[in-house]
Design a protein around this motif. Sequence first.
Motif, short mmCIF file in Angstrom:
data_model
loop_
_atom_site.label_atom_id
_atom_site.label_comp_id
_atom_site.label_asym_id
_atom_site.label_seq_id
_atom_site.Cartn_x
_atom_site.Cartn_y
_atom_site.Cartn_z
N PHE A 41 25.96 8.09 -25.84
CA PHE A 41 25.82 8.87 -24.60
C PHE A 41 24.46 8.59 -23.96
O PHE A 41 24.37 8.30 -22.77
N VAL A 42 23.40 8.68 -24.74
CA VAL A 42 22.04 8.46 -24.23
C VAL A 42 21.88 7.03 -23.74
O VAL A 42 21.25 6.79 -22.70
N ALA A 43 22.45 6.06 -24.44
CA ALA A 43 22.34 4.66 -24.04
C ALA A 43 22.99 4.40 -22.68
O ALA A 43 22.57 3.48 -21.96
N ARG A 44 23.98 5.20 -22.31
CA ARG A 44 24.69 5.00 -21.05
C ARG A 44 24.04 5.74 -19.88
O ARG A 44 24.44 5.55 -18.74
N MET A 45 23.06 6.58 -20.17
CA MET A 45 22.39 7.33 -19.10
C MET A 45 21.49 6.40 -18.28
O MET A 45 20.98 5.40 -18.79
N ALA A 46 21.28 6.76 -17.02
CA ALA A 46 20.35 6.01 -16.18
C ALA A 46 18.95 6.12 -16.79
O ALA A 46 18.56 7.18 -17.27
N ARG A 47 18.22 5.03 -16.76
CA ARG A 47 16.86 5.04 -17.31
C ARG A 47 15.96 5.90 -16.42
O ARG A 47 15.97 5.77 -15.20
N PRO A 48 15.17 6.78 -17.03
CA PRO A 48 14.30 7.66 -16.24
C PRO A 48 12.99 6.96 -15.85
O PRO A 48 12.47 6.14 -16.61
N TYR A 49 12.50 7.30 -14.66
CA TYR A 49 11.26 6.73 -14.15
C TYR A 49 10.39 7.83 -13.56
O TYR A 49 10.86 8.91 -13.22
#
Length: 159
Positions: free
Chosen positions: A8-16
Motif C-alpha cells: 500500500f505504502v509503495a503505491r502511494m504518491a511520493r511526498p515532497y
Amino acid sequence: MGFDQPQFVARMARPYELSRDAIVRSSYPTSFSTAAGMVSTALEMARYSIAMDTNAFLRPATKALAWSPTIATNGDTLPYGLGWFTTRVSGVPIVWHYGYWTANSALIVKVPSRGLSFVIMANSDMLSRPTRLGSGDLMSSSLAREFLNTFVFGTATLP
C-alpha cells in the motif's frame, strides 16, 4: 484493515516539500487523529462528493445543517459551520473544506446550486500552506479562484 501495508505504502504518491526554494523528498505522517492522517484517492473523494450530493451519506436535514454558517452569540456569521466552511462568492453559496499537514494537502469546493464540485489533492503541503484557508478565506486559494471564475462565474462549458 486487510491491506498489505508495505505494498500500500509503495503505491502511494511520493511526498515532497519546499525547503529553501528547493523541492525535496519528505515523509508522510504516520499517525491518525481527528485532525489528520486519513489516506484517500481521487476516486474515493469523487465517490464521497457524489454521496454528499445525492444524500447517500447524510439526510437532507443534516446536510443542510452542516452546510449552513454558524451564527455567533453576538449575531456575526462565522466562516465555519458543522464540519464545513460556508461562504458566499458574488452571492453564490459555496461549501468547502481543506486539508493541510506535513507532505499533503487537499481542497474540496462544492457549489450546491450549480451541482458543481472541485476536488484537488497534493502530495505536498503547498496546496494549502501559502493560503489563509484556515481563517475561512476560500479566495486566498488561487486554485479555488480559478475554479469559481472559470466554471461558476465564467463561460467555460463543462464536459
